[in-house]
Design an enzyme around this catalytic site. Sequence first.
Site, PDB file in Angstrom:
ATOM      1  N   ASP A  14      -7.074  -2.172   3.846  1.00  0.00           N
ATOM      2  CA  ASP A  14      -6.075  -3.180   3.440  1.00  0.00           C
ATOM      3  C   ASP A  14      -6.599  -4.401   4.205  1.00  0.00           C
ATOM      4  OD1 ASP A  14      -4.511  -1.469   2.112  1.00  0.00           O
ATOM      5  OD2 ASP A  14      -3.672  -0.568   4.182  1.00  0.00           O
ATOM      6  N   ASP A  37       0.917  -1.263   0.108  1.00  0.00           N
ATOM      7  CA  ASP A  37       0.041  -0.014   0.037  1.00  0.00           C
ATOM      8  C   ASP A  37       0.909   1.410  -0.082  1.00  0.00           C
ATOM      9  OD1 ASP A  37      -2.351   1.478   0.172  1.00  0.00           O
ATOM     10  OD2 ASP A  37      -1.642   1.631   2.379  1.00  0.00           O
ATOM     11  N   ASP A  85      -1.719  -0.495   6.241  1.00  0.00           N
ATOM     12  CA  ASP A  85      -1.993   0.029   7.550  1.00  0.00           C
ATOM     13  C   ASP A  85      -3.378   0.514   7.802  1.00  0.00           C
ATOM     14  OD1 ASP A  85      -2.080   2.147   5.910  1.00  0.00           O
ATOM     15  OD2 ASP A  85      -0.548   3.451   6.949  1.00  0.00           O
TER      16      ASP A  85
END
Length: 789
Positions: free
Chosen positions: A547, A308, A543
């Site tokens: 996700d 990410d 985080d």
Amino acid sequence: MENESNKPLRFEPSAEIGLTAQQVESRLKDGLYNKESNLPTKSIPRIFADNICTLFNLINIVLAIAVLLVGSYKNLLFMLVILANIAIGIFQEIRAKRTVDRLSIINQTKVKAIRDGKKQEIAINDIVLDDVIELSSGNQVPTDCIVMDSEIDVNESLLTGESEPIHKKPGDTLLSGSFVVSGKCRCKAERIGNDNYASTVFSGAKYVKKVNSEIMRTLNKIIKIISIAIFPIGALLCVNQYFQNSGNIPETVTHVVAALVGMIPEGLILLTSTVLAVGVIRLSRHNVLVQELYCIETLARVDVLCLDKTGTITEGNMVVHKAIPINGTTKDELSYALNCLTASLDDDNPTYNAVKDKFSGKGSKKAEKIHPFSSAKKWSGAYFGKEGSLVFGAAEFIFSNIPECASEIIKEFSAGYRILAVAHSENDFDGENLPQELKPVGILVIKDKVRDSAHDTLEFFASQGVELKIISGDNVHTVASIAKEAGLKNYDKYIDASTLKTDEEIKEAILKYSVFGRVTPDQKKAFVLALKEAGHTVAMTGDGVNDVLALKEADCSVAMASGSEAARNVSQLVLMDSDFSSMPRVVAEGRRSINNIQRSASLFIVKTIYSSILSVLFVLLPLSYPIEPIQMTLVSAFAIGLPSFVLALEPNHERIRGNFFINVISRALPCALVVILMTILNVILHLTLGTPQIEYSTLQVIILSLAGIMLITKISIPLNAIRTALLIVCAGGMTLGITVFGWFFGTNPFSLTMLILISIVCAASIVLFAVFNKLADKMKLNKIIKIKL
């Protein structure tokens, strides 16, 4: 505090006041609190029990008792090795437990409870029945609750497998284990502890992922096979040896015990758990919390890493770079609109927080109705009655066709910036959908800094053959620009995920491209599943709450401690300093552990292979078994025990190649075959030349010792100072045992005939070992090629 139906009296606290201190105290006294909130590490008694109460230990104890009863006390020495193994295993597991517990306390989730009208942070296990809890985006629901005010969207995929967000209104139930994807609310704890919906699956609203360990599966198969085989082989060998030793029970017992002790890979499980436990301890020194032991192995095998962007490659500290009014809107009008939005919305994410830092919302009008941000729709908004609706978010998701006045600015700032469009409509929202006739009023340009360490980290993974995929909800040009700045080689291979409509398009895209923008949480999950389906071992770092679905499905999941608790709870590794640059150390530690376990496991397996086959062979031969337990102890100590633990803790950062079982067997089998063939030669020499029993036994000890030294040499190449010293100590130890301490280990001084026989056996062993290893390497290569094809 109970009523006539023997149920606790229920309090009806207000969302603003919550429970009083007296009510909380009453609940605690009655045991009406959440009790257990996380998956604990093993207790110390459990560690002792798991290391002591094993089938192999039971077999060894039975064999030791048999040796003790026949008065062959020196042959009990093998139990000292067993006890040492148990002690080392317990010591290392307790060390690892204490290390993980310390980091877990730091990482422990807190919840916001309203008590006596004040907001307090409390541990999950301190929640009492009827407590008022405040939840916002990214929070995991800690206990079954009833929504008291506001409306939120939750994801229950960790419970039901359904990934679509579910809208919750006042009066609706929130299930423990679900997590908030958008909005903010206060809710009342309706059930606690074992009464929770999820209590039969996991404790403390924490997702439990099935362990995916090739090593564990292989070891379990080996244990199962040995456990089944050892009893019938032992019984048949006992009968044979009884007659071969003319009914001499002490001789029968010592020879049978020697054969069965050799069959048991007594230190292999210990070696694995010890190496992984040491890995946990070493990683903790780099602020990495390991929540699942075998994920160290999985990460070492990873060949695709999905990242990410925000908080991973970038620092995640966003600031508003520019606020640009468009379409006839003035600067003051845009500021007023943004202040009204921040005064009304309760979103909690880096982008919204950056906007709120710039436009505080103080003194501005509050909305009649709000629509919180979610990663799926990529916008949030509010309705202000007569003044209409305001929306801000990704332009591609707000407008079906981005107006030219907005697209020009978006194009100008797309390289390296996050772009948000601000739009206004005179109409109310259409349920959960955007209002009609939205018109652009402004563009927000938000900046996030690439981490200084990002370039070196990405370069490390590229050099190690790990393919990198950057997956983000941002505009694809923004993501590609940041990927280029961070040093990603294939930054120019990018695609807008909003254009991917089918599963086939997703599968094709994830294999073809390296940078993905405008990715929804469901698409992140689909990307991970597509990579796994294509035969890749996938790691995912993230985080945010967006996700979680992908982290849940990844072979190895890594979360940042600064991120959402939902992401931390489903992840196997947590970077406590939220620094992605720790990842190379994590991978290096995984490779050290797995490479060394593979290398050292061959030492244990070779003994199991040749002992098992020789035991079957001597069931059929009219001869006594050529080894005693004390002699097997000598070989085990210097050819297996010492080298396995020294080599297992050495640095080793080579890439993991091939299958664990194939790798171990390809090293062990050539050596085992040498032992078996040389044993047959020893038997032939004993029968034809009539060598005494003690010379027959001495030659067998030399065969086993030489085979052990040859295998140690093979797995130690390339030699360094430590490995050279290890070889000298092992060879010297066995030589001293056979010669100087022959009186203790039951070997005979060498006669001229013995020296000739030893020379023949040594020469033949070395030649056969070289030939068999060449064949094994060739067969292993062919096997790997077939697997890849």
